[in-house]
Enzyme design. Sequence first.
Site, PDB file in Angstrom:
ATOM      1  N   THR A  46      84.112 -63.104   6.904  1.00 20.48           N
ATOM      2  CA  THR A  46      82.701 -62.819   6.615  1.00 20.48           C
ATOM      3  C   THR A  46      82.532 -61.427   6.023  1.00 20.48           C
ATOM      4  O   THR A  46      81.754 -61.228   5.080  1.00 20.48           O
ATOM      5  CB  THR A  46      81.869 -62.926   7.910  1.00 20.48           C
ATOM      6  OG1 THR A  46      82.128 -64.172   8.522  1.00 20.48           O
ATOM      7  CG2 THR A  46      80.391 -62.785   7.618  1.00 20.48           C
ATOM      8  N   TYR A 109      75.203 -74.065  10.141  1.00 17.87           N
ATOM      9  CA  TYR A 109      74.000 -74.728   9.620  1.00 17.87           C
ATOM     10  C   TYR A 109      73.804 -76.143  10.156  1.00 17.87           C
ATOM     11  O   TYR A 109      72.711 -76.510  10.569  1.00 17.87           O
ATOM     12  CB  TYR A 109      73.974 -74.733   8.079  1.00 17.87           C
ATOM     13  CG  TYR A 109      72.640 -75.178   7.513  1.00 17.87           C
ATOM     14  CD1 TYR A 109      71.555 -74.310   7.504  1.00 17.87           C
ATOM     15  CD2 TYR A 109      72.460 -76.462   7.016  1.00 17.87           C
ATOM     16  CE1 TYR A 109      70.321 -74.724   7.013  1.00 17.87           C
ATOM     17  CE2 TYR A 109      71.246 -76.877   6.526  1.00 17.87           C
ATOM     18  CZ  TYR A 109      70.166 -76.008   6.523  1.00 17.87           C
ATOM     19  OH  TYR A 109      68.952 -76.422   6.049  1.00 17.87           O
ATOM     20  N   TYR A 135      86.983 -69.333  15.212  1.00 16.44           N
ATOM     21  CA  TYR A 135      86.046 -68.210  15.104  1.00 16.44           C
ATOM     22  C   TYR A 135      84.693 -68.671  15.632  1.00 16.44           C
ATOM     23  O   TYR A 135      84.058 -69.542  15.041  1.00 16.44           O
ATOM     24  CB  TYR A 135      85.964 -67.749  13.650  1.00 16.44           C
ATOM     25  CG  TYR A 135      85.082 -66.547  13.389  1.00 16.44           C
ATOM     26  CD1 TYR A 135      84.645 -65.703  14.415  1.00 16.44           C
ATOM     27  CD2 TYR A 135      84.700 -66.227  12.083  1.00 16.44           C
ATOM     28  CE1 TYR A 135      83.844 -64.604  14.160  1.00 16.44           C
ATOM     29  CE2 TYR A 135      83.907 -65.117  11.815  1.00 16.44           C
ATOM     30  CZ  TYR A 135      83.481 -64.318  12.859  1.00 16.44           C
ATOM     31  OH  TYR A 135      82.686 -63.215  12.599  1.00 16.44           O
ATOM     32  N   ARG A 140      75.783 -66.256  13.476  1.00 18.39           N
ATOM     33  CA  ARG A 140      75.848 -66.688  12.078  1.00 18.39           C
ATOM     34  C   ARG A 140      75.842 -68.209  11.932  1.00 18.39           C
ATOM     35  O   ARG A 140      75.337 -68.737  10.947  1.00 18.39           O
ATOM     36  CB  ARG A 140      77.107 -66.117  11.404  1.00 18.39           C
ATOM     37  CG  ARG A 140      77.037 -64.617  11.146  1.00 18.39           C
ATOM     38  CD  ARG A 140      78.255 -64.145  10.363  1.00 18.39           C
ATOM     39  NE  ARG A 140      78.229 -62.705  10.120  1.00 18.39           N
ATOM     40  CZ  ARG A 140      77.638 -62.114   9.099  1.00 18.39           C
ATOM     41  NH1 ARG A 140      76.986 -62.836   8.207  1.00 18.39           N
ATOM     42  NH2 ARG A 140      77.690 -60.805   8.949  1.00 18.39           N
ATOM     43  N   LYS A 164      88.700 -66.027  17.878  1.00 21.38           N
ATOM     44  CA  LYS A 164      87.953 -64.788  17.687  1.00 21.38           C
ATOM     45  C   LYS A 164      86.581 -65.037  18.307  1.00 21.38           C
ATOM     46  O   LYS A 164      85.771 -65.798  17.768  1.00 21.38           O
ATOM     47  CB  LYS A 164      87.831 -64.445  16.197  1.00 21.38           C
ATOM     48  CG  LYS A 164      87.023 -63.183  15.920  1.00 21.38           C
ATOM     49  CD  LYS A 164      86.855 -62.933  14.429  1.00 21.38           C
ATOM     50  CE  LYS A 164      85.978 -61.708  14.169  1.00 21.38           C
ATOM     51  NZ  LYS A 164      85.728 -61.504  12.720  1.00 21.38           N
ATOM     52  N   ILE A 206      89.634 -58.556  16.189  1.00 24.43           N
ATOM     53  CA  ILE A 206      89.539 -58.549  14.722  1.00 24.43           C
ATOM     54  C   ILE A 206      88.307 -57.717  14.435  1.00 24.43           C
ATOM     55  O   ILE A 206      87.184 -58.134  14.707  1.00 24.43           O
ATOM     56  CB  ILE A 206      89.447 -59.963  14.142  1.00 24.43           C
ATOM     57  CG1 ILE A 206      90.760 -60.703  14.388  1.00 24.43           C
ATOM     58  CG2 ILE A 206      89.144 -59.909  12.639  1.00 24.43           C
ATOM     59  CD1 ILE A 206      90.739 -62.171  13.966  1.00 24.43           C
TER      60      ILE A 206
END
Length: 292
Positions: A46, A109, A135, A140, A164, A206
């Site tokens: 990202t 989404y 992740y 997000r 992550k 990360i």
Amino acid sequence: MNSFIGTGVALITPFKEDLSVDVQALENLVENQIENGIDYLVVLGTTAESASLNKEEKQLVINTVVKKNNKRLPLVLGMGGNNTYALCEELKAANLSGFEAILSVSPFYNKPTQEGIYQHFKAVAAASPLPIILYNVPGRTASNILPETINRIARDFSNVIGVKEAAGDMVQAMKLISLVPKDFLVISGDDMLTLPMVLAGGKGVISVIAQGFPVEFSKMVSLGLEGKPAEAYELHYKLQRSIDLIFAEGNPAGIKALLALKQSIQNNLRLPLVKATPALQQQIEDFLKNFS
């Protein structure tokens, strides 16, 4: 997978004034991370503004990092999506030479159920020629991978080696660490929670801020992994304000402002992202002046 214990850095994509990829600046960033104690690099996450790069530009970034790294650090490639079939086809067709693992974000989404998330990663695990790091970033994706779902994935698919975890929830992180197999990597995706997660049994981070302060942040993580909380927290509190600042107006606007002030890159982002405001840039500059 000991390659991913410690401090990984989510690389930005530096842009020139015309918003083309700044290859020289990217090479310099890679070299700086290697020279200053970072354990591995994450490409096209990202933070790299990968959603704003076309196919050719993504390949340019990959080629640049792989060549400059020259097998010195392990590399992780961001490959995720909310179209499971398309992602699996991409994984099967991709040339992944130079990389040791894939970082794959939970579908965004669509807001799948926990079963939908499990089935998505079941398909991805079957398609991927490399080990996978999940992740989880609900801020997000608009959906949270629950610890029970991650544990189920971890135990069912041997090539899913870690996660992550960026839900920003320390209670969830501790539950996750307590559930998953001992060799499964729980990696912080939240710079501010990195040290608490490491001390609770996480395997590292990360990071975004480590790109600006690689020596200090990687040392903090190492001290945490060595079970030296007092010394580690000295560094955490020294860096704490910078973490707040770089995320105040979104990522990667903050880290790009910081790196530009350190004269590592030009401060350019692609729409729909915009530069940090002058007020925030001034606050970051003031922090850098007083940092020692």
